[in-house]
Design an enzyme around this catalytic site. Structure first.
Site, PDB file in Angstrom:
ATOM      1  N   LYS A 256      29.039  54.557  16.882  1.00 15.23           N
ATOM      2  CA  LYS A 256      30.512  54.355  16.617  1.00 15.23           C
ATOM      3  C   LYS A 256      31.095  55.624  16.957  1.00 15.23           C
ATOM      4  O   LYS A 256      30.784  56.843  16.448  1.00 15.23           O
ATOM      5  CB  LYS A 256      30.534  53.841  15.130  1.00 15.23           C
ATOM      6  CG  LYS A 256      32.056  53.918  14.509  1.00 15.23           C
ATOM      7  CD  LYS A 256      32.357  53.326  13.423  1.00 15.23           C
ATOM      8  CE  LYS A 256      33.835  53.763  12.726  1.00 15.23           C
ATOM      9  NZ  LYS A 256      33.965  53.070  11.418  1.00 15.23           N
ATOM     10  N   ASP A 261      39.939  57.772  12.365  1.00 16.91           N
ATOM     11  CA  ASP A 261      40.265  56.472  11.688  1.00 16.91           C
ATOM     12  C   ASP A 261      41.333  56.713  10.569  1.00 16.91           C
ATOM     13  O   ASP A 261      41.066  57.086   9.488  1.00 16.91           O
ATOM     14  CB  ASP A 261      39.085  56.128  11.053  1.00 16.91           C
ATOM     15  CG  ASP A 261      39.053  54.672  10.470  1.00 16.91           C
ATOM     16  OD1 ASP A 261      40.079  53.814  10.534  1.00 16.91           O
ATOM     17  OD2 ASP A 261      38.163  54.190   9.433  1.00 16.91           O
ATOM     18  N   LYS A 268      44.988  54.125   5.850  1.00 23.02           N
ATOM     19  CA  LYS A 268      44.402  54.686   4.683  1.00 23.02           C
ATOM     20  C   LYS A 268      45.268  55.608   3.669  1.00 23.02           C
ATOM     21  O   LYS A 268      46.243  56.222   4.197  1.00 23.02           O
ATOM     22  CB  LYS A 268      43.293  55.537   5.140  1.00 23.02           C
ATOM     23  CG  LYS A 268      42.016  55.086   5.683  1.00 23.02           C
ATOM     24  CD  LYS A 268      40.943  55.791   6.237  1.00 23.02           C
ATOM     25  CE  LYS A 268      39.742  55.297   7.018  1.00 23.02           C
ATOM     26  NZ  LYS A 268      38.954  54.347   5.910  1.00 23.02           N
ATOM     27  N   ASP A 279      34.511  60.042  11.991  1.00 20.33           N
ATOM     28  CA  ASP A 279      33.989  58.616  12.354  1.00 20.33           C
ATOM     29  C   ASP A 279      33.707  58.397  13.664  1.00 20.33           C
ATOM     30  O   ASP A 279      33.275  57.177  14.093  1.00 20.33           O
ATOM     31  CB  ASP A 279      35.399  57.777  12.307  1.00 20.33           C
ATOM     32  CG  ASP A 279      35.144  56.551  11.479  1.00 20.33           C
ATOM     33  OD1 ASP A 279      34.014  56.443  10.723  1.00 20.33           O
ATOM     34  OD2 ASP A 279      35.880  55.601  11.662  1.00 20.33           O
ATOM     35  N   ASP A 338      41.375  48.367   9.150  1.00 18.16           N
ATOM     36  CA  ASP A 338      40.518  49.655   8.931  1.00 18.16           C
ATOM     37  C   ASP A 338      38.949  49.239   9.016  1.00 18.16           C
ATOM     38  O   ASP A 338      38.215  50.315   8.589  1.00 18.16           O
ATOM     39  CB  ASP A 338      40.849  49.914   7.482  1.00 18.16           C
ATOM     40  CG  ASP A 338      40.278  51.382   7.170  1.00 18.16           C
ATOM     41  OD1 ASP A 338      39.925  52.279   8.156  1.00 18.16           O
ATOM     42  OD2 ASP A 338      40.359  51.756   5.982  1.00 18.16           O
ATOM     43  N   GLU A 340      37.294  48.816  11.756  1.00 20.91           N
ATOM     44  CA  GLU A 340      37.656  48.703  13.297  1.00 20.91           C
ATOM     45  C   GLU A 340      36.518  49.233  13.904  1.00 20.91           C
ATOM     46  O   GLU A 340      35.865  48.653  14.921  1.00 20.91           O
ATOM     47  CB  GLU A 340      38.649  50.016  13.396  1.00 20.91           C
ATOM     48  CG  GLU A 340      38.124  51.231  13.546  1.00 20.91           C
ATOM     49  CD  GLU A 340      37.743  51.849  12.219  1.00 20.91           C
ATOM     50  OE1 GLU A 340      37.892  51.085  11.166  1.00 20.91           O
ATOM     51  OE2 GLU A 340      36.894  52.680  12.247  1.00 20.91           O
ATOM     52  N   ARG A 342      33.149  47.964  13.017  1.00 21.90           N
ATOM     53  CA  ARG A 342      32.227  46.940  13.540  1.00 21.90           C
ATOM     54  C   ARG A 342      32.834  46.213  14.861  1.00 21.90           C
ATOM     55  O   ARG A 342      32.075  45.442  15.533  1.00 21.90           O
ATOM     56  CB  ARG A 342      32.253  45.836  12.302  1.00 21.90           C
ATOM     57  CG  ARG A 342      33.526  45.524  11.974  1.00 21.90           C
ATOM     58  CD  ARG A 342      33.458  45.051  10.520  1.00 21.90           C
ATOM     59  NE  ARG A 342      33.373  45.878   9.642  1.00 21.90           N
ATOM     60  CZ  ARG A 342      33.054  45.771   8.103  1.00 21.90           C
ATOM     61  NH1 ARG A 342      33.157  44.622   7.692  1.00 21.90           N
ATOM     62  NH2 ARG A 342      32.961  46.935   7.318  1.00 21.90           N
TER      63      ARG A 342
HETATM   64  N1  BES Z   1      35.330  54.732   8.802  1.00 17.01           N
HETATM   65  C1  BES Z   1      35.294  53.948   7.723  1.00 17.01           C
HETATM   66  C2  BES Z   1      34.216  53.975   6.768  1.00 17.01           C
HETATM   67  C3  BES Z   1      34.095  55.361   5.882  1.00 17.01           C
HETATM   68  C4  BES Z   1      34.545  55.775   4.836  1.00 17.01           C
HETATM   69  C5  BES Z   1      33.329  56.238   6.596  1.00 17.01           C
HETATM   70  C6  BES Z   1      34.265  56.800   4.214  1.00 17.01           C
HETATM   71  C7  BES Z   1      33.025  57.577   6.087  1.00 17.01           C
HETATM   72  C8  BES Z   1      33.301  57.811   4.760  1.00 17.01           C
HETATM   73  C9  BES Z   1      35.400  52.350   8.008  1.00 17.01           C
HETATM   74  O1  BES Z   1      36.149  52.258   9.091  1.00 17.01           O
HETATM   75  C10 BES Z   1      36.288  51.727   6.975  1.00 17.01           C
HETATM   76  O2  BES Z   1      37.376  52.055   6.670  1.00 17.01           O
HETATM   77  N2  BES Z   1      35.794  50.783   6.387  1.00 17.01           N
HETATM   78  C11 BES Z   1      36.324  50.043   5.413  1.00 17.01           C
HETATM   79  C12 BES Z   1      35.866  48.527   5.359  1.00 17.01           C
HETATM   80  C13 BES Z   1      36.504  47.503   4.713  1.00 17.01           C
HETATM   81  C14 BES Z   1      38.060  47.624   5.284  1.00 17.01           C
HETATM   82  C15 BES Z   1      35.955  46.290   4.984  1.00 17.01           C
HETATM   83  C16 BES Z   1      35.644  50.449   4.034  1.00 17.01           C
HETATM   84  O3  BES Z   1      34.535  50.828   4.060  1.00 17.01           O
HETATM   85  O4  BES Z   1      36.370  50.392   3.263  1.00 17.01           O
HETATM   86 ZN    ZN Z   2      36.023  53.754  10.620  1.00 16.02          ZN
HETATM   87 ZN    ZN Z   3      38.161  52.153   8.995  1.00 15.86          ZN
END
Ligand code: BES
Ligand code: ZN
Ligand code: ZN
Length: 491
Positions: A256, A261, A268, A279, A338, A340, A342
């Site tokens: 990824k 992000d 966020k 990210d 968010d 994204e 996946r």
């Molecule tokens: N990049 C983030 C995940 C992340 C969070 C990485 C903290 C490192 C530290 C990812 O893209 C994300 O925002 N995921 C969401 C998914 C949700 C919206 C289903 C999450 O984990 O809240």
């Molecule tokens: Zn992310």
């Molecule tokens: Zn994200």
């Protein structure tokens, strides 16, 4: 850092720093032999101080007999010894030497019955090389000189070979760290692709880069959607290192590469965005591993794929509620912009499987905050439905100390990402098992290749100084050593 070797331990010399590793039992022994004449300066030091050889403890003693500075590094109890502890203690020593601004140090090799001499030498060297990296952007440089280390108690010819190997591996880790630590405005998807090309060119293997036009022609609409709100356009970089010869298995690794992000339109909140240049750590780990594998000249077949895009807020940004058609043809309901990672991975995994038909397919991704909730910063959740592949990944993890821990992904979970209007939704219906659901989403885009997903959201970054073993803060380089070892295990 310059490292040289000597068979014998050097004689004391004023102004020099001398380093020795101690188990708890080593320090006990010295204390017990109190009455015997013992002129070793370390013995005096260990007696005089309350240093008991505890793991991660480093004692510095200035002005010992002969005018030397002594550094004693603890390894803990004998029964707990591993080369990983030696690697970490060695990194701690390196950091302390840098803090002391020592120009030269003599480090004595530590051997233990539990490990081969080669493994001890390698661990010690890797610790020094990994501990040498610091991320700092102060306007005033701290001006410490490049450290010269002599490792004593080793055969120089053999040790030089091991040093070359350690440099190759640690070079890959360093590259991954530097890519992740760099500002997101600099380390754009385009720049990531350029870095991929540079590595490939340097080692003489092919790299392919797909820009928006090509991604469009290929049908990578999920990848394009994620990158659409950003001024920095998306890129997919593919590296092919095929030195395994006929019959050797192929490992494809997909990373990824979200260069920043922001969350997209589901932006966020403050407190959750500051570190989001991390990210792209999955893509950085893939490139770092390609670099290490090529530098080691391993006889393996690997394909490295970096799915790079910036998830920005903008008037062209993709939107919650959008229903998109993926590379594979499956439709995706976007409920949260968010989630994204996946999306870009779904296209990259499907493309990689279809194009390369690898024997094994692994992806590394900072995919979910829930990974931090599940296993924190020391283990990366491992999700796979293939027992053989899981075994191999766990072996690579045990051997490198890039730790993984399996989470379930059996039939109970597989329906949880089904959408009412599309084939899949990119977010669950509630907050349960977020890390598993991220993997379940990806599962829809891999057909029948043994596939594993590593969620490195917790392990890719050192959130607070001292939390991680051999890096002070920010990018850890997690995954580079794991993938490099995995390529060897698989071939
Ligand atoms: N990049 C983030 C995940 C992340 C969070 C990485 C903290 C490192 C530290 C990812 O893209 C994300 O925002 N995921 C969401 C998914 C949700 C919206 C289903 C999450 O984990 O809240
Ligand atoms: Zn992310
Ligand atoms: Zn994200």
């Amino acid at each position: 850092m310059r490292i040289s070797f000597s068979k014998t331990h050097p004689a004391s010399r004023s102004g020099r720093v001398r380093v020795r590793f101690f188990s708890k039992e080593d320090t006990d022994r010295i204390r017990r032999s109190l009455k015997k004449a013992d002129t070793d300066p370390f013995s005096q030091a260990v007696r005089g101080k309350h240093f008991k050889g505890e793991y991660k403890n480093v004692l510095v003693l200035f002005g010992a007999a002969g005018g030397e500075t002594l550094v004693a590094a603890g390894l803990g109890e004998h029964k707990d010894f591993t080369v990983h502890r030696l690697r970490n203690a060695s990194a701690a020593v390196c950091r302390r030497l840098k803090k002391l601004k020592a120009p030269r140090a003599a480090v004595e090799l530590y051997l233990s019955e539990g490990a081969s001499e080669d493994d001890c030498v390698s661990a010690l060297l890797e610790g020094l090389l990994l501990g040498d990296y610091v991320f700092e952007r102060k306007s005033k440089k701290n001006g410490s000189p490049a450290l010269q280390v002599t490792l004593s108690g080793v055969r120089a010819s053999r040790a030089r070979t091991l040093l070359d190997e350690a440099k190759s591996v640690c070079g890959g880790v360093r590259l991954a760290r530097e890519l992740v630590n760099e500002n997101a405005d600099v380390m754009t998807p385009e720049r990531m692709a350029r870095e991929a090309r540079r590595v490939a060119k340097h080692h003489g293997f092919p790299a392919r880069v797909f820009d928006e036009k090509k991604l469009k022609a290929m049908g990578c609409r999920l990848h394009l959607a994620v990158g659409r709100g950003a001024a920095n356009p998306p890129r997919l970089a593919v590296l092919e290192y095929k030195k395994g010869g006929r019959g050797a298995k192929t490992l494809a690794m997909v990373g990824k590469g979200i260069t920043f992000d922001s969350g997209g339109l589901n932006v966020k909140p403050t407190g959750h965005m500051e570190d989001m240049r991390l990210d792209m750590a999955g893509a950085a780990a893939v490139l770092g591993a390609m670099e290490a594998i090529a530098a080691l000249k391993l006889k393996v077949n690997v394909v490295g794929v970096m799915a790079c895009a910036e998830n920005a807020v903008g008037s062209r940004a993709y939107k919650p509620g959008d229903i998109l058609v993926s590379y594979s043809g499956k439709t995706v309901e976007v409920l949260n912009t968010d989630a994204e990672g996946r999306l870009v991975l779904a296209d990259a995994l499907a493309y990689t499987e279809k194009t390369y038909r690898p024997d094994y397919l692994i992806d590394l991704a900072t995919l979910t905050g829930a990974a931090l909730i599940a296993t924190g910063t020391h283990y990366a959740p491992l999700l796979t439905r293939d027992d053989d592949f899981r075994d191999r990944i766990q072996q690579a993890a045990r051997e490198t100390d890039d730790r993984v821990w399996p989470l379930p992904m059996d039939c109970h979970y597989l329906d949880e990402m089904k959408s009412d209007v599309a084939d899949v939704r990119n977010m669950g219906r509630n907050r349960h098992s977020g890390t598993i659901r991220g993997a379940v989403f990806l599962h829809h885009f891999v057909c029948n290749t043994p596939w594993a997903h590593l969620d490195i959201a917790g392990t890719a970054w050192s959130w607070s100084p001292g939390n991680h073993d051999f890096v002070l803060r920010y990018a850890t380089g997690y995954g580079v050593r794991l993938l490099t070892r995995l390529a060897q295990i698989i071939s």
